[in-house]
Design an enzyme around this catalytic site. Structure first.
Site, PDB file in Angstrom:
ATOM      1  N   HIS A  61      -7.208  13.225 -40.031  1.00  0.00           N
ATOM      2  CA  HIS A  61      -6.932  11.894 -40.459  1.00  0.00           C
ATOM      3  C   HIS A  61      -8.104  10.772 -40.382  1.00  0.00           C
ATOM      4  O   HIS A  61      -8.277   9.847 -40.971  1.00  0.00           O
ATOM      5  CB  HIS A  61      -5.416  11.273 -39.872  1.00  0.00           C
ATOM      6  CG  HIS A  61      -4.391  12.228 -39.981  1.00  0.00           C
ATOM      7  ND1 HIS A  61      -3.739  13.041 -39.004  1.00  0.00           N
ATOM      8  CD2 HIS A  61      -3.784  12.372 -41.133  1.00  0.00           C
ATOM      9  CE1 HIS A  61      -2.945  13.533 -39.604  1.00  0.00           C
ATOM     10  NE2 HIS A  61      -2.893  13.028 -40.869  1.00  0.00           N
ATOM     11  N   GLU A 173      -8.115  18.521 -47.802  1.00  0.00           N
ATOM     12  CA  GLU A 173      -8.247  19.586 -48.523  1.00  0.00           C
ATOM     13  C   GLU A 173      -7.394  21.053 -47.703  1.00  0.00           C
ATOM     14  O   GLU A 173      -7.152  21.916 -48.419  1.00  0.00           O
ATOM     15  CB  GLU A 173      -9.492  20.306 -48.928  1.00  0.00           C
ATOM     16  CG  GLU A 173     -10.402  19.340 -49.756  1.00  0.00           C
ATOM     17  CD  GLU A 173     -11.558  19.829 -50.134  1.00  0.00           C
ATOM     18  OE1 GLU A 173     -12.197  20.870 -49.513  1.00  0.00           O
ATOM     19  OE2 GLU A 173     -12.479  19.105 -51.208  1.00  0.00           O
ATOM     20  N   LYS A 174      -6.845  20.659 -46.625  1.00  0.00           N
ATOM     21  CA  LYS A 174      -6.314  21.685 -45.790  1.00  0.00           C
ATOM     22  C   LYS A 174      -5.017  22.170 -46.805  1.00  0.00           C
ATOM     23  O   LYS A 174      -4.562  23.325 -46.712  1.00  0.00           O
ATOM     24  CB  LYS A 174      -5.901  21.444 -44.571  1.00  0.00           C
ATOM     25  CG  LYS A 174      -5.269  22.561 -43.690  1.00  0.00           C
ATOM     26  CD  LYS A 174      -4.608  22.115 -42.388  1.00  0.00           C
ATOM     27  CE  LYS A 174      -3.569  20.975 -42.450  1.00  0.00           C
ATOM     28  NZ  LYS A 174      -2.299  21.973 -42.724  1.00  0.00           N
ATOM     29  N   ASP A 175      -4.345  21.053 -47.294  1.00  0.00           N
ATOM     30  CA  ASP A 175      -3.111  21.075 -47.854  1.00  0.00           C
ATOM     31  C   ASP A 175      -3.698  21.298 -49.620  1.00  0.00           C
ATOM     32  O   ASP A 175      -3.308  20.254 -50.343  1.00  0.00           O
ATOM     33  CB  ASP A 175      -2.169  19.969 -47.965  1.00  0.00           C
ATOM     34  CG  ASP A 175      -1.583  20.073 -46.548  1.00  0.00           C
ATOM     35  OD1 ASP A 175      -1.321  21.286 -45.832  1.00  0.00           O
ATOM     36  OD2 ASP A 175      -1.255  18.807 -45.841  1.00  0.00           O
TER      37      ASP A 175
END
Length: 305
Positions: A61, A173-175
């Protein structure tokens, strides 16, 4: 006696005056008040950037905030809202990590000036029935394991766009499936916002930063690294074709029996069918105990020689 305008807490219509302090952090819980602040900022020539979060902020974050803050002439809004509509009845809404004061400290450290932290009944008042249909992709991959998740996610993101009216919004971009669906919603509904995907922030050993990592005990934390190792193996196998990519990733995952693998899939960047050549995305979901972990990586698929 009439109070000077600079000291009034309400405007002439009886509404609370919007609060904003340049170079300081202001927390808003009311959508209408925040909307008036961002409207005034845009009217004064500022751009508004948005970082939507569910709190429990970590370095991933922090990177989103830094990207948002790097836009010249911008003011950044960070939303902190654990959205119940994207949790299933057996999922972890009640125990999802919440650390509001620590979250505000991180926002201050990164120079964020506006935080939006509404209550659930503010976002979803009595009688709320409207939602966003994610389409067929919403029932695939994560959607197959978490029915209704993406409808709830898109609904709250759409509301955040309507409340803050950002020029640019930043998502990790992880999700990847979440990011792909948000981009599709923006395109399909003609929403005037530029969506930016920010590369996944990782621990030194490769584990993707996630608020749910807090659920892992020490042994599970070590075992979780297998997921990023599997992604790396898949990336290296790209020159051998799409089947080899998936096989290489599965082989690494199979070496860690503690992982309960849900899926290993290679898709095109928009999560359409597997490409035979070109850019692709390798996506993995697995459980360690009761903790569900997801990760993905870019893969360049080339022809067999």
């Amino acid at each position: 006696m009439t109070r000077p305008s600079s000291l009034r807490t309400h405007d002439l219509l009886g509404r609370a005056k919007p609060r904003f302090a340049k170079d300081g952090l202001t927390v808003h819980t009311d959508p209408n008040t925040l909307r008036r602040v961002t409207k005034a900022l845009r009217g004064g020539g500022r751009r508004v950037t948005l970082v939507p979060t569910m709190g429990a902020l970590h370095d991933g974050h922090r990177e989103l905030m830094r990207r948002a803050r790097s836009i010249p002439g911008s003011t950044t809004v960070v939303s902190i809202f654990v959205n119940p509509r994207q949790f299933g009845p057996t999922e972890d809404f009640g125990r999802y990590p919440r650390a509001f004061e620590a979250d505000l400290d991180m926002c201050r450290e990164e120079g964020v000036e506006l935080v939006f932290a509404p209550e659930v009944d503010t976002m979803y008042p009595a009688g709320f029935t409207t939602g966003i249909d994610p389409g067929p992709l919403g029932d695939q991959l994560e959607g197959a394991a978490r029915p209704g998740h993406f409808a709830g996610m898109l609904t709250v993101v759409n509301k955040l766009f309507a409340i803050t009216v950002p020029d640019v919004a930043f998502f990790g971009e992880k999700d990847w499936q979440q990011l792909a669906l948000i981009r599709r919603m923006v395109r399909d509904l003609d929403i005037d916002v530029h969506v930016v995907g920010v590369p996944t922030v990782r621990e030194r050993d490769g584990l993707a930063r996630s608020s749910r990592n807090a659920y892992l005990d020490e042994l599970q934390r070590q075992q979780a690294v297998t997921i990023s190792a599997a992604l790396s193996a898949g990336q290296y196998a790209g020159e051998q074709g799409p089947e080899a990519v998936v096989a290489a990733a599965r082989e690494v995952l199979a070496a860690e029996p503690a992982l309960d693998v849900d899926y290993v899939e290679l898709r095109d960047p928009d999560l359409g069918p597997t490409p035979t050549i070109g850019d692709a995305r390798l996506l993995i979901a697995a459980r360690l105990g009761t903790t569900r972990l997801i990760d993905n990586a870019h893969v360049s698929v080339t022809e067999r020689v």
